[in-house]
Scaffold this motif. Sequence first.
Motif, PDB file in Angstrom:
ATOM      1  N   TYR A 139      32.936  63.904  41.608  1.00 29.92           N
ATOM      2  CA  TYR A 139      31.872  63.481  40.699  1.00 29.92           C
ATOM      3  C   TYR A 139      31.071  62.339  41.309  1.00 29.92           C
ATOM      4  N   GLY A 143      31.410  63.645  44.560  1.00 29.74           N
ATOM      5  CA  GLY A 143      30.744  64.894  44.918  1.00 29.74           C
ATOM      6  C   GLY A 143      30.310  64.891  46.369  1.00 29.74           C
ATOM      7  N   LEU A 147      31.813  67.376  49.432  1.00 29.88           N
ATOM      8  CA  LEU A 147      30.880  68.131  50.266  1.00 29.88           C
ATOM      9  C   LEU A 147      31.087  67.800  51.736  1.00 29.88           C
ATOM     10  N   SER A 161      30.967  70.058  43.765  1.00 31.34           N
ATOM     11  CA  SER A 161      30.324  68.757  43.575  1.00 31.34           C
ATOM     12  C   SER A 161      29.583  68.761  42.243  1.00 31.34           C
ATOM     13  N   GLY A 164      26.551  65.064  42.599  1.00 27.59           N
ATOM     14  CA  GLY A 164      26.901  64.300  43.800  1.00 27.59           C
ATOM     15  C   GLY A 164      25.747  64.186  44.775  1.00 27.59           C
ATOM     16  N   ALA A 183      27.714  73.480  43.856  1.00 22.77           N
ATOM     17  CA  ALA A 183      27.129  72.174  43.542  1.00 22.77           C
ATOM     18  C   ALA A 183      26.394  72.275  42.213  1.00 22.77           C
TER      19      ALA A 183
END
Length: 263
Positions: A139, A143, A147, A161, A164, A183
């Motif tokens: 978070y 995030g 990644l 993510s 993020g 994402a």
Amino acid sequence: MFRFALSLILGMFALSTAQAKVIGQDVKYWVDGQEMTGYLAYDDSVTGARPGVLVVHEWWGHNPYARKRAEMLASLGYTALALDMYGTGKLADHPKDAKTFMMETMSNIAVAEKRFDAAHALLKSQPEVDGGKTAAIGYCFGGGVVLHAARTGRDLDGVISYHGSLKPMTKAEKGVIKAQVRAFNGADDPFVKPEEIAAIKQEMQDADVDFRFVNYPGAVHSFTNPDADDFAKRFKMPVGYNAAADADSWAQTRAFLRDIFAR
């Protein structure tokens, strides 16, 4: 090398059924001599080893929100570890402190990677975990961390993510990424620029990654965290909770985890 020890916290967290209970444990472990405090959660009614999921906290540090998400994952039948990227006791209550902790960690990416890897190894070592099936979710600050873990080829089945940072510290290369990547982003998040969205989509396409990007109209930064509205008022931050985006991203998370771990 790092050492770790487990210490049970006060109690158990009841789920919706009388038999099933989520066990929550503080987890002490060390990375390069620094103590870290994570939080391990699992459903004691599930028998045998199960997939494991890392949870990487926001820039505030290892807080109750990260633990809550670990418990939510445990209630789905996974073993979850809310890791610690800063060190025991480093929990910010003001954005200035949060930024300091974040910059201290990410200014030396090798240190950040080592902390992530130590938590991943700890998760895989648990008797409740099938070490061949792991994922990571993160978070805001977290995030960006997950990644990066995907971009650098960490051995994960999936990475997610939520609101993020999309900017790469290391760009994805074809054949390196092992994880499927998702994402979830707030379309009105002022911290994420349209060109960054376009760039990550192109990056993942060029690297031949199984990638999906979801942009929620009307959602801003920290849209999954109910505490975001309080942060907005106290610190005049452009953040806010969005119940619809939170619910949809979690529903997609559940489906994504079921899919990757069924393979």
